[in-house]
Design an enzyme around this catalytic site. Structure first.
Site, PDB file in Angstrom:
ATOM      1  N   SER A  35      -1.473 -10.131  -2.411  1.00  0.00           N
ATOM      2  CA  SER A  35      -1.452 -10.074  -0.033  1.00  0.00           C
ATOM      3  C   SER A  35      -2.934 -10.163  -0.379  1.00  0.00           C
ATOM      4  CB  SER A  35      -1.149  -8.731   0.452  1.00  0.00           C
ATOM      5  OG  SER A  35       0.080  -9.042   0.299  1.00  0.00           O
ATOM      6  N   ARG A  50      12.482 -21.039   4.961  1.00  0.00           N
ATOM      7  CA  ARG A  50      11.745 -20.074   5.821  1.00  0.00           C
ATOM      8  C   ARG A  50      11.347 -20.417   7.155  1.00  0.00           C
ATOM      9  NH1 ARG A  50       8.766 -15.817   1.582  1.00  0.00           N
ATOM     10  NH2 ARG A  50       8.800 -15.090   3.482  1.00  0.00           N
ATOM     11  N   ASP A 100       9.058  -5.057   1.017  1.00  0.00           N
ATOM     12  CA  ASP A 100       9.489  -5.829  -0.717  1.00  0.00           C
ATOM     13  C   ASP A 100       9.829  -4.986  -1.619  1.00  0.00           C
ATOM     14  OD1 ASP A 100       7.728  -8.175   0.550  1.00  0.00           O
ATOM     15  OD2 ASP A 100       5.832  -7.908  -0.480  1.00  0.00           O
ATOM     16  N   ARG A 111      11.752 -11.403  -6.535  1.00  0.00           N
ATOM     17  CA  ARG A 111      12.154  -9.486  -6.371  1.00  0.00           C
ATOM     18  C   ARG A 111      13.567  -9.227  -7.056  1.00  0.00           C
ATOM     19  NH1 ARG A 111       6.811  -7.687  -4.785  1.00  0.00           N
ATOM     20  NH2 ARG A 111       6.013  -9.289  -3.524  1.00  0.00           N
TER      21      ARG A 111
HETATM   22  C1  S3P Z   1       2.695 -10.241   3.238  1.00  0.00           C
HETATM   23  C2  S3P Z   1       3.441  -9.484   4.016  1.00  0.00           C
HETATM   24  C3  S3P Z   1       4.962  -9.530   4.118  1.00  0.00           C
HETATM   25  C4  S3P Z   1       5.424  -9.569   3.075  1.00  0.00           C
HETATM   26  C5  S3P Z   1       4.836 -10.221   1.619  1.00  0.00           C
HETATM   27  C6  S3P Z   1       3.406 -10.596   1.536  1.00  0.00           C
HETATM   28  C7  S3P Z   1       1.201 -10.376   3.167  1.00  0.00           C
HETATM   29  O1  S3P Z   1       5.679 -10.418   4.880  1.00  0.00           O
HETATM   30  O2  S3P Z   1       6.506  -9.316   2.939  1.00  0.00           O
HETATM   31  O3  S3P Z   1       5.224 -10.588   0.924  1.00  0.00           O
HETATM   32  O4  S3P Z   1       0.699 -10.417   2.556  1.00  0.00           O
HETATM   33  O5  S3P Z   1       0.482 -10.111   4.614  1.00  0.00           O
HETATM   34  P1  S3P Z   1       5.899 -10.481   6.552  1.00  0.00           P
HETATM   35  O6  S3P Z   1       4.374 -10.582   6.788  1.00  0.00           O
HETATM   36  O7  S3P Z   1       6.368 -11.522   6.451  1.00  0.00           O
HETATM   37  O8  S3P Z   1       6.733  -9.148   6.323  1.00  0.00           O
END
Ligand code: S3P
Length: 736
Positions: A321, A421, A614, A690
């Site tokens: 992220s 998605r 995650d 994952r």
């Molecule tokens: C993320 C937010 C999460 C996470 C993804 C990374 C991000 O998703 O599952 O792997 O970097 O903002 P969501 O915001 O859809 O929950």
């Protein structure tokens, strides 16, 4: 003692003879070549013990038969081998294409015989003939076997050992996949090299051209010195895949021609930058030996039960992220941003590429360092093509926010998983700011964004607890007039808010609401990316469930919006010590020491779900090994990740003998306690990184071995997972 028959004593066949003679002196080798001189030379050099002038004679009495002739001769060689081989002999080949080989043998035997194991040593060179024979040609080189379902497992073992004896790394692939990959990585480059040299040699001036041709020409055309007959045969044998490759290349070449003709330096630069980045990534991955998991074809992990604990001290790669956001904000900032610890995974690279496609110069990644030459808030250029974001949902959703504020139109696409998605969760609220943005009719990509819209700040109450949605809105807010504010239903990761502040952009945070006022500028800075707690999670669970484990994970990001996995594991009784806590570049970081501890089942507090979203796949594994029931609720988001993660885990865990029921928003898992062992079996990761890594952890505590199919995307978030897992003791092997 073994008897080996080698049909064809060119570079490939003769090098096998030399390798076997060097490493297994008790083997007896019989050799066949069409030409008398070659047979005599092979005998004189001690490469073979007996020579024969017919295929039927050479194969008689052999345990293992290797066919190493040009592809055009396979049909007649197969005919002779089939009629003269001993019933127990195993036959393999070294041909560069596999579809034609299995078609040829099936046409003779009626179907692919169980004793035939198609193979391909990826170790040719432009040299040819017996003179070039080299006993170490195959050392550390890949050999791909493409057995059919009818191939006898024992035959595969014999052929694998034969190549391993010579120092090769053996992997398996299906025939189609082999021919597709090799068409692009070997056959097309050879055809291009031959073609370029041919084109230049047609020129009257060619002697002049060649005299002055320097390193570039020499490097690019080395393989045009290869054996023409062999390459003619390969070109015909893999016709369909090669044609696709040529067409793809011709399209690119035409685009490059147009760009040169128009003097479009920006396009040329972007194309070269993209190529250089891909080449650099390729080198770094192959240097680290992780290339088995990098290409887009099925790969399989096999994990055998662990006999001792997970041990050592490792640093998992950078946070995904934070890596994405560092490129995005670095690109929009004024000045040069440097990033250390950047995740060199395919998802983060997709973001790098997207910004390069919009004219941003980005150097690296090289050993985790990236330099982003910011173009300023309004400096992005229209991309000349769709922005392709691979598997990366974060790239697509956050970019939607940034692109909503640009003066130009754009279109975002992705791979099959990303194309399924949901995107309305970002397109709908962005429309509320005045963006014009569409998805396909079912709300999935491609996402099309019309440029040149005036955005006006407004307030959004988010429907889902999603950091991606929150971030998309805040990033669009940089371009909106007035204030853009977002209230989240539950706390989600706050890296965007923290990093905007790090770039000097004011962000107001009050309770569950974050807001920005459009129009300010970002100032370049330095970013240290901590290790990704989501990647660390696989090791936290592995060490918690395997008796005797003691593992330290260094420099892990422990941002309070990300530590759900630590809290949940601690509630389950895990022994995790948080040491050396410190703050680096606005993000809290610590070293985590985890030791085996018996776990107990819990009701996972709903508030923790977004903070560990995650990590649930691997938490499900922990729950199977805990004493008592674990209940997960409020986690319906898991159903719209890279796969439906509830279903993927339920399917696989049931196959491994665990007691789990899926619910619309989570699962009920009845753990087997410290004595629990998963049954041996094969599970699907559905190409979800994952899920693949979670099942690898399950394999450690199984009764025999667990095979995980569909692990190809592991490199999206964790490029050296295999290396680090092995380093801490995972008995994990990879095949294609
Ligand atoms: C993320 C937010 C999460 C996470 C993804 C990374 C991000 O998703 O599952 O792997 O970097 O903002 P969501 O915001 O859809 O929950």
């Amino acid at each position: 003692m073994k008897k080996l028959a080698v049909i064809g004593l060119g570079l490939i066949g003769a090098s096998c003879c030399a390798a076997v003679k060097k490493r297994a002196r008790d083997w007896k080798i019989s050799g066949y070549s069409r030409t008398e001189v070659t047979r005599q030379q092979a005998l004189a050099r001690g490469l073979i013990d007996h020579s024969f002038d017919s295929v039927a004679d050479v194969v008689r009495g052999a345990d293992l038969i290797l066919i190493a002739v040009p592809m055009g001769q396979f049909l007649s060689v197969f005919r002779d081998v089939e009629s003269a081989r001993d019933p127990n002999s195993v036959v393999t080949d070294a041909g560069s294409t596999k579809g034609s080989v299995v078609r040829d043998i099936a046409s003779i035997c009626g179907s692919i015989p169980s004793w035939f194991v198609p193979g391909h040593p990826i170790a040719g060179s432009e040299q040819s003939g017996l003179d070039a024979a080299n006993p170490d040609l195959y050392v550390d080189h890949q050999v791909i076997l493409t057995p059919d379902i009818t191939t006898a497992p024992d035959a595969v073992r014999v052929v694998s050992s034969f190549w391993e004896l010579q120092g090769s790394v053996v992997s398996q692939m299906d025939v189609k996949c082999h021919d597709e990959v090799l068409a692009l990585t070997s056959h097309l480059p050879h055809i291009l090299a031959f073609n370029l040299v041919h084109a230049l040699s047609d020129d009257d001036q060619h002697m002049e051209i060649f005299r002055y041709a320097a390193g570039g020409f020499r490097d690019f055309t080395r393989i045009a010195a290869s054996e023409p007959e062999m390459w003619r045969d390969i070109s015909l044998a893999n016709q369909e895949e090669i044609l696709k490759g040529i067409d793809r290349f011709a399209g690119r070449l035409k685009q490059m021609r147009d760009a040169v003709a128009l003097g479009d330096g920006a396009w040329i630069l972007r194309s070269f930058q993209r190529a250089r980045a891909a080449r650099t990534l390729f080198s770094s991955l192959t240097d680290r030996g992780t290339h088995l998991v990098m290409h887009s074809h099925p790969s399989v992990f096999t994990i055998t039960k662990m006999r001792q604990g997970i041990k050592g001290e490792i640093r998992v790669p950078g946070d995904k992220s934070i890596s994405h956001r560092s490129i995005m904000l670095g690109a929009l900032a004024d000045g040069v941003t440097t990033i250390d610890g950047f995740l060199e995974g395919e998802d983060a690279i997709a973001t790098v590429q997207a910004f390069r496609d919009m004219g941003v110069q980005i150097d690296g990644p090289h050993e985790g360092r990236v330099t982003v030459h910011g173009v300023g808030r309004d400096g992005l250029k229209p991309p000349s093509t769709d922005l392709y974001l691979g598997n990366s949902g974060t790239s697509m959703r956050l970019l939607s926010g940034i692109l909503a504020g640009q003066s130009f139109a754009s279109k975002l696409t992705g791979d099959t998983s990303l194309s399924r998605r949901p995107m309305r969760r970002v397109s709908d609220p962005l429309t509320g700011l005045g963006a014009v943005i569409t998805t396909s009719s079912d709300g999935t990509p491609p996402v099309k964004i019309s440029g040149g819209q005036r955005l006006t700040g407004c307030h959004t109450d988010m429907q889902v607890a999603s950091a991606q949605v929150k971030s998309a809105l805040l990033l669009a807010g940089l371009y909106a007039e007035g204030e853009t504010s977002v209230t989240e239903p539950a706390p989600t990761r706050d890296h965007t808010e923290r990093m905007l502040q790090g770039f000097g952009y004011p962000v107001k945070r009050e309770g569950s609401t974050a807001s920005v006022i459009g129009g300010s500028r970002l100032t370049a800075c330095h970013i240290d990316v901590p290790s990704d707690i989501s990647s660390a999670a696989f090791f936290l669970v592995a060490a918690s469930i395997v008796p005797g484990s003691d593992l330290t994970l260094s420099h892990v990001g422990i941002n309070p919006t990300r530590v759900g996995v630590l809290e949940i594991l601690k509630l389950m009784g895990a022994d995790i010590e948080v040491a050396n806590a410190r703050e680096i570049g606005g993000e809290p970081v610590a070293d985590l020491r985890v030791r085996y501890a018996p776990l107990r089942g819990i009701d996972v507090p709903r508030a923790m779900v977004p903070l560990a979203i995650d990590e649930f796949p691997v938490l499900f594994i922990a729950a199977c090994c805990a004493a008592g029931e674990t209940l997960v609720t409020g986690a319906e988001e898991l159903r719209v990740k890279e796969s439906d993660r509830i279903q993927s885990m339920v399917d696989g865990l049931k196959a491994l003998g665990a007691s789990i029921e899926g619910t619309p928003d989570g699962a009920v898992i009845r753990g087997g306690g410290p004595q629990f062992r998963f049954e041996s079996g094969t599970v699907e990761a559905y190409e979800d990184h994952r899920i693949a890594m979670a099942f690898s952890v399950a394999g450690l505590l199984c009764q025999g071995r667990v095979v995980v199919n569909g692990c190809v995307n592991v490199a999206t978030s964790f490029p050296n997972f295999v290396g680090l897992a092995r380093a801490t003791g995972f008995p994990l092997t990879v095949s294609l």
